[in-house]
Design a protein around this motif. Structure first.
Motif, short mmCIF file in Angstrom:
data_model
loop_
_atom_site.label_atom_id
_atom_site.label_comp_id
_atom_site.label_asym_id
_atom_site.label_seq_id
_atom_site.Cartn_x
_atom_site.Cartn_y
_atom_site.Cartn_z
N GLY B 129 41.58 39.94 44.44
CA GLY B 129 41.99 39.34 43.18
C GLY B 129 41.96 40.35 42.05
O GLY B 129 42.89 40.44 41.25
N ILE B 130 40.87 41.14 41.97
CA ILE B 130 40.79 42.14 40.91
C ILE B 130 41.95 43.13 41.02
O ILE B 130 42.54 43.53 40.03
N VAL B 131 42.26 43.51 42.27
CA VAL B 131 43.30 44.52 42.44
C VAL B 131 44.67 43.98 42.02
O VAL B 131 45.44 44.67 41.38
N TYR B 132 44.96 42.70 42.37
CA TYR B 132 46.31 42.20 42.12
C TYR B 132 46.54 41.74 40.69
O TYR B 132 47.64 41.79 40.20
N THR B 133 45.51 41.25 40.02
CA THR B 133 45.76 40.43 38.84
C THR B 133 46.29 41.25 37.66
O THR B 133 45.98 42.43 37.52
N TYR B 134 47.11 40.59 36.84
CA TYR B 134 47.60 41.21 35.62
C TYR B 134 47.14 40.42 34.42
O TYR B 134 47.77 40.43 33.38
N ASP B 135 46.03 39.70 34.57
CA ASP B 135 45.53 38.86 33.50
C ASP B 135 44.10 39.27 33.24
O ASP B 135 43.31 39.37 34.18
N VAL B 136 43.75 39.55 32.00
CA VAL B 136 42.45 40.17 31.74
C VAL B 136 41.31 39.23 32.10
O VAL B 136 40.35 39.61 32.75
N PHE B 137 41.45 37.97 31.67
CA PHE B 137 40.33 37.06 31.89
C PHE B 137 40.17 36.72 33.36
O PHE B 137 39.06 36.60 33.86
N ASN B 138 41.30 36.56 34.06
CA ASN B 138 41.25 36.33 35.49
C ASN B 138 40.53 37.48 36.18
O ASN B 138 39.70 37.28 37.07
N GLY B 139 40.81 38.69 35.72
CA GLY B 139 40.13 39.86 36.26
C GLY B 139 38.63 39.77 36.04
O GLY B 139 37.84 40.08 36.94
N TYR B 140 38.24 39.31 34.85
CA TYR B 140 36.80 39.18 34.55
C TYR B 140 36.13 38.20 35.50
O TYR B 140 35.05 38.46 36.02
N VAL B 141 36.81 37.05 35.75
CA VAL B 141 36.20 36.04 36.64
C VAL B 141 36.05 36.60 38.04
O VAL B 141 35.00 36.45 38.69
N PHE B 142 37.09 37.28 38.53
CA PHE B 142 37.00 37.87 39.86
C PHE B 142 35.90 38.93 39.92
O PHE B 142 35.19 39.07 40.92
N LEU B 143 35.75 39.65 38.82
CA LEU B 143 34.74 40.71 38.75
C LEU B 143 33.34 40.10 38.90
O LEU B 143 32.49 40.61 39.66
N GLU B 144 33.11 38.98 38.19
CA GLU B 144 31.81 38.31 38.28
C GLU B 144 31.58 37.79 39.69
O GLU B 144 30.49 37.92 40.25
N LEU B 145 32.64 37.21 40.28
CA LEU B 145 32.52 36.69 41.63
C LEU B 145 32.15 37.80 42.59
O LEU B 145 31.28 37.64 43.45
#
Lengths: 145, 493, 120
Positions: B129-145
């Motif tokens: 998810g972190i690798v694919y996403t182009y949305d900052v907040f989505n990236g943050y959520v995946f990062l926490e996960l």
């Protein structure tokens, strides 16, 4: 903590808390609230039950393995529903779920059923976390296997 | 057909979450949990391979969630860089789960094996998810996960040191994610968007007026993601966490978990802020300094270690230094080499950790001095270890050499020739701490005394995943030309 | 000074962030560290929601089917922070569980005492 006054008061207010939680979950798409908020209310009622009536009775009532099953099934259903919607929309099949009038209870497509699933997951997870702090490990809970 | 292939990145994450993580508590038999997970991992790898071929033939594509375009919905941007990294991630995780199929029960209690596999799938899903996403907040959520799952695979071992290491990791990680969230708050207040491309447009439109806010936010992102990816002065959590975790977990942690935030950081730099702002803000010089000191200090720390896994963990700090060094050079070749080094180091370090794990598992020793003469007892495993170590030292043809060579070229390109000294010194230091292990393992009369040939060797079928990892590493070194060209076609700048 | 008066929510959020950050970094007690982490997270939520708040407008709830986008505050930051709260809750839960484990294994939750213990 476990006097009869507390037990009887809890007996009265526990259903009210749970009804309020269910209200917050079900009306999550038209008013403030939703799966997480309502689920945490329901979860806190379960924790209250455990605190007041003791862990043995709570373990008998909420059997660990069944709750785990419920969580897993809810998550799987959630993932499948939402994922299927995304996949079908990408392939060009959209608009087969009626959106309804904004503001009504039956509106907003799949949001309400998904909120219910989230509510189940969150309430049980909160209960599990509280249990975990009391017991140390979930495997020690009665009825684990 | 092409619309179905465009679904694949999303389907891999969905499959990993549903079958790998959510369904697993319902399965009672341990062996079927393991089989399901390995099957899911292999399916993920195959799908990523198909996506890789598709992207190679038809170019970048964008997956929109629920038909909502970029400013309103979340999008996945699947280009060459993303696909290459995702392929490496799923390949490494598949090999590590295959390896742990034979050996994880020796390190963790049997009732936790199920948890381990759940967390593995969750981790891979969030990393993709972190690798694919182009949305900052989505990236943050995946990062926490990914942080929570990574913490989980450290504490499955349930020893004293694991708890301590996990707490250290989680604490610094929450610090980092707090900083990242603060950075998101700042750029959201400037731009009003969360989608990376739209933030970029808004920033370009108003960059002169809000320069200080932009500077603050870029520093917040750099430090926050730097903590998560063990940039040199913030690396303190890494050695403990990677040493105490079970060996397959160490391979995943060192190979993948610290790489995903770097990808996110590169996207933040070049997609959100854009090359011009990043270049004028001097943040890259900071990266260069941190990366360069990391390359040298990580190796210096590693040289002083007495325990084998701790040495490899400190070597990770040094290798992360190379990646930040490449980013910090600020030219195209440097960025390409940073991404190439992510691929190379992911494969190398995971095979290094797995072979070190099998030394420890078979002999029971942990200190480096006890591994003298191990080459006679476990020749194949030490052979794998040697190849990986040679790659990190920088012997030609192996990927470590390719990235060092090109980093050197890139630093000449950017006009900072004195940086060659840093690269050279770091390579020499790598050699200083890896060669004694290899030489004492294979040679020396008194080292080999009393050792029986192949006496502690693992069965060859248990070593196949590690051998495959090593072969992939060698392949990526041999085919460095096409790989670099492929990355160049999708580089963000 | 005028800027501080106009944007006192943001200033308060940043001060809270600093307080939480320092507690998380400098305190040795695990429980205090967790409290610091929560203060830090909450300050970010405050900052985010204050970004989305527009003075004099209502919460974005549709009543009686009436839709007028100009009458509402920006709902996106609130939605994002709901996710942020979920993340913070799960991190706090894991931290507390780890603290219990730490107490079981070491007999203390003061990190400096634990660091001084000789580990083999």
């Amino acid at each position: 903590m476990k006097t009869s006054i507390v037990k009887n008061v809890v007996k009265v207010i526990l259903p009210l808390i749970q009804i309020f939680g269910a209200y917050v979950i079900i009306f999550g798409h038209v008013s403030p609230g939703g799966g997480f908020a309502g689920g945490s209310i329901v979860g806190s009622s379960l924790i209250l039950y455990r605190l007041i009536y003791g862990s043995e009775r709570a373990d008998r009532k909420f059997i660990y393995f069944y709750l785990l099953k419920l969580v897993s099934i809810s998550l799987v259903v959630y993932g499948t529903l939402k994922g299927l919607i995304f996949i079908l929309e990408h392939l060009g099949f959209n608009g087969f779920i009626p959106i309804g009038v904004p503001g009504n209870l039956l509106s907003g497509g799949l949001i309400m059923p998904l909120n219910v699933l989230i509510g189940i997951v969150v309430s049980i997870t909160f209960y599990f976390i509280a249990t975990l702090f009391e017991e140390g490990e979930l495997e020690n809970v009665n009825g684990a296997e | 057909m092409s619309r179905i292939i465009e679904l694949f990145p999303f389907i891999t994450i969905l499959l990993l979450l549903i079958f790998g993580a959510f369904l697993t508590p319902l399965i009672k038999k341990k062996s079927s949990i393991v089989r399901t997970n390995i099957a899911i991992n292999i399916i993920t790898m195959m799908m990523n391979l198909v996506t890789l071929v598709y992207v190679n033939n038809y170019g970048t594509f964008i997956f929109k969630f629920g038909h909502y375009g970029s400013p309103f919905g979340i999008i996945f941007h699947i280009g060459p860089v993303e696909v290459a990294i995702a392929m490496m991630f799923s390949f490494v995780i598949t090999m590590v789960s295959w390896y742990s199929f034979y050996s994880i029960e020796k390190e963790i209690e049997e009732k936790r094996v199920g948890f381990y596999y759940i967390l593995n799938s969750l981790l891979l899903a969030s990393l993709l998810g972190i690798v694919y996403t182009y949305d900052v907040f989505n990236g943050y959520v995946f990062l926490e996960l990914s942080t929570l799952a990574a913490c989980g695979i450290i504490i499955v071992k349930d020893k004293k040191e694991n708890i301590k290491a996990a707490i250290k990791y989680l604490m610094l990680s929450t610090l980092g994610s707090g900083l990242v969230l603060m950075g998101i708050a700042f750029i959201y207040s400037i731009s009003g968007h969360l989608s990376m491309e739209y933030i970029h447009e808004a920033i370009v439109a108003s960059s002169l007026a809000k320069e200080n806010l932009l500077l603050i936010s870029i520093v917040l992102f750099s430090i926050g993601l730097g903590i998560k990816s063990a940039m040199f002065p913030m690396h303190v959590w890494l050695p403990d966490a990677h040493t105490t975790a079970p060996s397959p977990s160490s391979a995943i942690l060192s190979g993948l978990v610290i790489k995903a935030p770097v990808i996110f950081l590169i996207k933040i730099y070049y997609v959100v802020y854009g090359f011009e702002f990043v270049n004028s803000s001097r943040i890259l010089q900071l990266m260069l300094i941190f990366g360069g000191t990391g390359m040298i200090m990580g190796s210096l720390f590693a040289r002083r270690q007495k325990y084998l896994k701790r040495l490899i963990a400190y070597s990770s700090v040094a290798q992360m230094g190379y990646i930040f060094f490449g980013i910090g050079l600020g030219n195209e070749l440097g960025l390409i080499m940073a991404i190439y080094h992510i691929l190379a180091h992911g494969l190398t370090k995971s095979s290094l950790f797995l072979s070190a794990g099998s030394f420890i598992e078979q002999t029971g020793f942990k200190k480096i001095e006890d591994f003298k003469g191990i080459g006679k007892e476990m020749p194949v495993t030490l052979g794998i270890f040697t190849l990986s170590a040679l790659s990190l030292i920088g012997i030609p043809v192996l990927p470590g050499f390719i990235s060092k060579w090109n980093l050197a070229l890139a630093s000449i390109d950017s006009g900072m020739i004195y940086l060659l000294i840093v690269i050279l010194l770091s390579s020499l230091l790598n050699a200083v701490y890896y060669f004694p292990i290899i030489i004492n393992g294979y040679f020396g009369e008194d080292n080999l005394d009393g050792k029986v040939f192949k006496s502690k060797s693992k069965p060859i079928k248990e070593l196949i995943p590690v051998i495959l990892l090593t072969l992939a590493m060698i392949a990526i070194g041999f085919m460095s030309g096409p790989v670099i060209e492929f990355i160049r076609s999708g580089i963000y700048m | 000074m005028l800027m501080v008066q106009n944007s006192y929510i943001e200033v308060g959020a940043i001060i809270l962030f600093g307080i939480g950050f320092m507690i998380l970094l400098l305190n040795n007690n695990m429980i205090k560290k967790i409290i610091g982490m929560n203060i830090m997270d909450t300050s970010i939520f405050l900052l985010f929601i204050s970004i989305g708040y527009i003075h004099g407008k209502e919460a974005p709830i549709i009543v009686d089917g009436e839709i007028n986008a100009m009458g509402y505050v920006n709902p996106i930051p609130s939605g994002l922070m709901l996710t942020g709260i979920v993340v913070a809750v799960s991190v706090t839960g894991l931290m507390l569980a780890l603290t219990i484990k730490l107490y079981e294994k070491y007999g203390t939750i003061e990190l400096d005492e634990i660091m001084n213990m000789r580990s083999d």
